[in-house]
Design a protein around this motif. Structure first.
Motif, short mmCIF file in Angstrom:
data_model
loop_
_atom_site.label_atom_id
_atom_site.label_comp_id
_atom_site.label_asym_id
_atom_site.label_seq_id
_atom_site.Cartn_x
_atom_site.Cartn_y
_atom_site.Cartn_z
N ARG A 146 0.82 -1.21 0.00
CA ARG A 146 0.00 0.00 0.00
C ARG A 146 0.85 1.26 0.00
O ARG A 146 1.86 1.34 0.66
N GLY A 147 0.36 2.25 -0.72
CA GLY A 147 0.87 3.61 -0.63
C GLY A 147 -0.31 4.47 -0.22
O GLY A 147 -1.36 4.42 -0.87
N GLU A 148 -0.16 5.24 0.88
CA GLU A 148 -1.31 5.97 1.40
C GLU A 148 -0.97 7.38 1.85
O GLU A 148 0.16 7.68 2.22
N TRP A 149 -1.99 8.22 1.83
CA TRP A 149 -2.00 9.53 2.48
C TRP A 149 -3.12 9.48 3.50
O TRP A 149 -4.22 9.01 3.20
N GLU A 150 -2.83 9.93 4.73
CA GLU A 150 -3.84 9.98 5.78
C GLU A 150 -3.71 11.29 6.54
O GLU A 150 -2.60 11.75 6.80
N ARG A 151 -4.86 11.89 6.88
CA ARG A 151 -4.86 13.11 7.69
C ARG A 151 -5.39 12.79 9.07
O ARG A 151 -6.51 12.34 9.24
N TYR A 152 -4.52 13.01 10.07
CA TYR A 152 -4.86 12.84 11.47
C TYR A 152 -5.06 14.23 12.06
O TYR A 152 -4.20 15.10 11.90
N ARG A 153 -6.17 14.45 12.73
CA ARG A 153 -6.44 15.76 13.32
C ARG A 153 -6.33 15.67 14.83
O ARG A 153 -7.01 14.86 15.46
N THR A 163 -2.01 16.57 10.98
CA THR A 163 -0.76 15.95 10.61
C THR A 163 -1.04 14.98 9.48
O THR A 163 -1.89 14.10 9.61
N ASP A 164 -0.38 15.17 8.35
CA ASP A 164 -0.53 14.29 7.20
C ASP A 164 0.55 13.22 7.25
O ASP A 164 1.73 13.53 7.45
N LEU A 165 0.15 11.96 7.06
CA LEU A 165 1.07 10.83 7.01
C LEU A 165 1.10 10.32 5.58
O LEU A 165 0.07 9.98 5.02
N TYR A 166 2.29 10.29 4.99
CA TYR A 166 2.52 9.69 3.67
C TYR A 166 3.34 8.43 3.91
O TYR A 166 4.45 8.51 4.43
N SER A 167 2.78 7.26 3.55
CA SER A 167 3.46 6.03 3.93
C SER A 167 3.36 4.95 2.85
O SER A 167 2.50 4.99 1.98
N ILE A 168 4.27 4.00 2.98
CA ILE A 168 4.27 2.78 2.17
C ILE A 168 4.34 1.62 3.14
O ILE A 168 5.12 1.65 4.10
N GLY A 169 3.49 0.61 2.91
CA GLY A 169 3.46 -0.50 3.83
C GLY A 169 2.92 -1.77 3.22
O GLY A 169 2.70 -1.84 2.01
#
Length: 174
Positions: A146-153, A163-169
């Protein structure tokens, strides 16, 4: 209107309960985060940090599941102080196939975030909405990348910082 909403919600939950279970999954991601809040102590702030998450999930159908996880969102510093962000989340995850091996992911959920001040030693926490989107490539029937963008408030210390998290997993389905 309230009665109709309650009826539709009850019917949806009942349909989820009888849906064919697709099974359990576990996964994790590593990446970078970007803090989008006020400058810490009014001073120039390093807004990027190393981040990651781990989660467990359950797919009710090929297109819908839930994921429960924990994310560490990095350390953000200025000369005045530093903040560390982390917390637990519960997301509803929708999956839309774009081909035989590639899927689009969408997520919305709740995030119980905690900010910790480095110098003052203070902590504050709050619960807020979390959203995200990404792509998954299925290596085989059990393993996906997975490649994802997530916004944590964060709703803490009197501000509502994102806080935006850009990750690969990886995502492993049992």
């Amino acid at each position: 209107m309230k009665k109709l909403t309650k009826t539709l919600l009850s019917a949806s939950l009942a349909a989820m309960g009888v849906a064919h279970a697709q099974g359990l999954s576990v996964g994790g991601s590593l990446g970078t985060s970007h803090y989008k809040g006020d400058a810490i102590g009014g001073l120039s702030t390093d807004r990027s940090g190393d981040a990651g998450k781990v989660y467990g999930g359950y797919s009710f159908s090929p297109n819908f599941g839930l994921e429960l996880g924990y994310a560490t969102l990095g350390k953000f510093s200025s000369a005045a102080d530093s903040l560390k962000g982390k917390g637990a989340y519960l997301d509803a995850v929708g999956t839309w196939p774009l081909g035989t091996k590639v899927s689009l992911l969408g997520r919305v959920g709740a995030f119980g975030g905690r900010l910790e001040s480095g110098l003052a030693g203070a902590t504050d926490s709050g619960t807020n909405v979390k959203v995200g989107a990404g792509l998954q490539y299925d290596v085989d029937r059990n393993l996906g990348v997975r490649g994802e963008w997530e916004r944590y408030r964060f709703d803490a210390f009197g501000s509502k910082a994102n806080t935006d998290l850009y990750s690969i997993g990886v995502n492993y389905r049992f």
